[in-house]
Design a protein around this motif. Structure first.
Motif, PDB file in Angstrom:
ATOM      1  N   ASN A 130     -11.965  15.791  24.848  1.00  0.00           N
ATOM      2  CA  ASN A 130     -11.027  15.208  25.809  1.00  0.00           C
ATOM      3  C   ASN A 130      -9.959  14.343  25.132  1.00  0.00           C
ATOM      4  N   PHE A 131     -10.297  13.753  23.980  1.00  0.00           N
ATOM      5  CA  PHE A 131      -9.309  12.947  23.263  1.00  0.00           C
ATOM      6  C   PHE A 131      -8.192  13.845  22.734  1.00  0.00           C
ATOM      7  N   ARG A 132      -8.582  15.052  22.286  1.00  0.00           N
ATOM      8  CA  ARG A 132      -7.576  15.995  21.789  1.00  0.00           C
ATOM      9  C   ARG A 132      -6.677  16.463  22.929  1.00  0.00           C
ATOM     10  N   LEU A 133      -7.284  16.735  24.081  1.00  0.00           N
ATOM     11  CA  LEU A 133      -6.486  17.162  25.239  1.00  0.00           C
ATOM     12  C   LEU A 133      -5.496  16.069  25.628  1.00  0.00           C
ATOM     13  N   LEU A 134      -5.988  14.822  25.715  1.00  0.00           N
ATOM     14  CA  LEU A 134      -5.119  13.721  26.121  1.00  0.00           C
ATOM     15  C   LEU A 134      -3.985  13.533  25.120  1.00  0.00           C
ATOM     16  N   GLY A 135      -4.313  13.633  23.834  1.00  0.00           N
ATOM     17  CA  GLY A 135      -3.299  13.484  22.791  1.00  0.00           C
ATOM     18  C   GLY A 135      -2.175  14.497  22.955  1.00  0.00           C
ATOM     19  N   ASN A 136      -2.534  15.732  23.236  1.00  0.00           N
ATOM     20  CA  ASN A 136      -1.508  16.761  23.410  1.00  0.00           C
ATOM     21  C   ASN A 136      -0.703  16.560  24.686  1.00  0.00           C
ATOM     22  N   LYS A 165      -0.073  14.092  14.050  1.00  0.00           N
ATOM     23  CA  LYS A 165      -0.950  13.430  13.072  1.00  0.00           C
ATOM     24  C   LYS A 165      -1.568  12.194  13.718  1.00  0.00           C
ATOM     25  N   MET A 166      -0.728  11.471  14.420  1.00  0.00           N
ATOM     26  CA  MET A 166      -1.144  10.235  15.080  1.00  0.00           C
ATOM     27  C   MET A 166      -2.248  10.507  16.098  1.00  0.00           C
ATOM     28  N   VAL A 167      -2.009  11.429  17.022  1.00  0.00           N
ATOM     29  CA  VAL A 167      -3.008  11.667  18.077  1.00  0.00           C
ATOM     30  C   VAL A 167      -4.273  12.295  17.503  1.00  0.00           C
ATOM     31  N   ALA A 168      -4.123  13.086  16.444  1.00  0.00           N
ATOM     32  CA  ALA A 168      -5.311  13.654  15.802  1.00  0.00           C
ATOM     33  C   ALA A 168      -6.123  12.541  15.145  1.00  0.00           C
ATOM     34  N   GLY A 169      -5.426  11.584  14.531  1.00  0.00           N
ATOM     35  CA  GLY A 169      -6.094  10.448  13.895  1.00  0.00           C
ATOM     36  C   GLY A 169      -6.839   9.605  14.921  1.00  0.00           C
ATOM     37  N   VAL A 170      -6.191   9.371  16.050  1.00  0.00           N
ATOM     38  CA  VAL A 170      -6.830   8.586  17.111  1.00  0.00           C
ATOM     39  C   VAL A 170      -8.059   9.321  17.651  1.00  0.00           C
ATOM     40  N   ALA A 171      -7.912  10.618  17.899  1.00  0.00           N
ATOM     41  CA  ALA A 171      -9.038  11.406  18.431  1.00  0.00           C
ATOM     42  C   ALA A 171     -10.211  11.360  17.458  1.00  0.00           C
ATOM     43  N   SER A 172      -9.897  11.502  16.189  1.00  0.00           N
ATOM     44  CA  SER A 172     -10.940  11.483  15.162  1.00  0.00           C
ATOM     45  C   SER A 172     -11.613  10.112  15.105  1.00  0.00           C
ATOM     46  N   ALA A 173     -10.815   9.044  15.156  1.00  0.00           N
ATOM     47  CA  ALA A 173     -11.351   7.685  15.100  1.00  0.00           C
ATOM     48  C   ALA A 173     -12.243   7.391  16.305  1.00  0.00           C
ATOM     49  N   LEU A 174     -11.804   7.858  17.465  1.00  0.00           N
ATOM     50  CA  LEU A 174     -12.594   7.626  18.674  1.00  0.00           C
ATOM     51  C   LEU A 174     -13.902   8.404  18.663  1.00  0.00           C
ATOM     52  N   GLY A 175     -13.964   9.459  17.902  1.00  0.00           N
ATOM     53  CA  GLY A 175     -15.186  10.247  17.825  1.00  0.00           C
ATOM     54  C   GLY A 175     -16.057   9.856  16.648  1.00  0.00           C
ATOM     55  N   SER A 176     -15.576   8.945  15.820  1.00  0.00           N
ATOM     56  CA  SER A 176     -16.218   8.687  14.523  1.00  0.00           C
ATOM     57  C   SER A 176     -17.585   8.024  14.623  1.00  0.00           C
ATOM     58  N   ARG A 177     -17.878   7.308  15.706  1.00  0.00           N
ATOM     59  CA  ARG A 177     -19.185   6.671  15.774  1.00  0.00           C
ATOM     60  C   ARG A 177     -20.127   7.353  16.766  1.00  0.00           C
TER      61      ARG A 177
END
Lengths: 142, 147
Positions: B103-109, B133-145
């Motif tokens: 869902n983070f990837r969808l929202l980013g796009n 790059k920015m939204v991918a970084g955020v999505a990744s960070a939000l999924g990191s834990r």
């Protein structure tokens, strides 16, 4: 997943507007794709991919023309894109994940060029339409 | 993962300065719920989401969208440490909210599309690439834990 009557109307009426800029839309879409998702360039080692290249323009035109064919035959996209579907399955074999990337870049191009038309409803219709097109193009993969 | 060049940072921060966070937030979240209706699963308490106009006009959607984009604004000030910035939010989204990171990837796009609508020609392919790059970084960070 199939398109409702309302969605088809939205696509067809927007396509009429879009078709006048089809070539430049195609080029811009591909530029966006290759810059945002560099891995997609791996399918074009034989191309000059610099912005403005003749090959980029030609290929962009082809891609958008196919989207147009789907829009013009929106009641039977499968039939309209049958040859293209075989091409992608047996010759090109582009990994299915890339259709989402290309669709997104086309949406962004349309959003930038037709902001007033790109309402939430239109956005949804286009996302769904391109998803259907992508499904058709990958349906013979295996 | 995402290493932002000086050009990326410039493209991101200069465009962000022109964004009305409240309006863009409401529009972004609203469009997510319209374009990908299954995302409505997280918002049962939001009242009417029965049509595109109901969704886009829903005050809870607007308020929550603004909250989400405000958080993104914080991230933009910390592009070199997105994982640090979003650590706690990552835990929240996993343990309490149970949100699939897709869902983070969808929202980013959707955000990228909203930026394109409001900035047109200025949202060049190069600028878009920085934002992806920015939204991918955020999505990744939000999924990191997630665990």
């Amino acid at each position: 997943m199939s398109l409702t009557k309302t969605e088809r109307t939205i696509i067809v009426s927007m396509w009429a507007k879009i078709s006048t800029q089809a070539d430049t839309i195609g080029t811009e879409t591909l530029e966006r794709l290759f810059l945002s998702y560099p891995q997609t360039k791996t399918y074009f080692p034989h191309f000059d991919l610099h912005p403005g290249s003749a090959q980029l323009r030609a290929h962009g035109s082809k891609v958008v023309a196919a989207v147009g064919d789907a829009a013009k035959s929106i009641d039977n996209i499968g039939a309209a894109l049958s040859k293209l579907s075989e091409l992608h399955a047996y010759i090109l074999r582009v990994d299915p994940v890339n259709f989402k990337l290309l669709s997104h870049c086309l949406l962004v191009t349309l959003a930038a060029r037709f902001p007033a038309d790109f309402t939430a409803e239109a956005h949804a219709a286009w996302d769904k339409f391109l998803s259907v097109v992508s499904s058709v193009l990958t349906e013979k993969y295996r | 993962m995402s290493n932002f060049t000086a050009e990326d940072k410039a493209a991101i921060t200069s465009l962000w300065a022109k964004v009305n966070v409240e309006d863009a937030g409401g529009e972004t979240l609203g469009r997510l719920l319209v374009v990908y209706p299954w995302t409505q699963r997280f918002f049962d308490s939001f009242g009417s989401l029965s049509s595109p106009s109901a969704i886009m006009g829903n005050p809870k959607v607007k308020a929550h969208g603004a909250k989400v984009l405000t958080s993104l604004g914080e991230a933009i000030k910390n592009l070199d440490d997105l994982k640090g910035t979003f650590g706690q939010l990552s835990e929240l989204h996993c343990d309490k909210l149970h949100v699939d990171p897709e869902n983070f990837r969808l929202l980013g796009n959707v955000l990228v599309t909203v930026l394109a609508i409001h900035h047109g020609k200025e949202f060049t392919p190069e600028v878009q690439a920085s934002w992806q790059k920015m939204v991918a970084g955020v999505a990744s960070a939000l999924g990191s834990r997630y665990h």
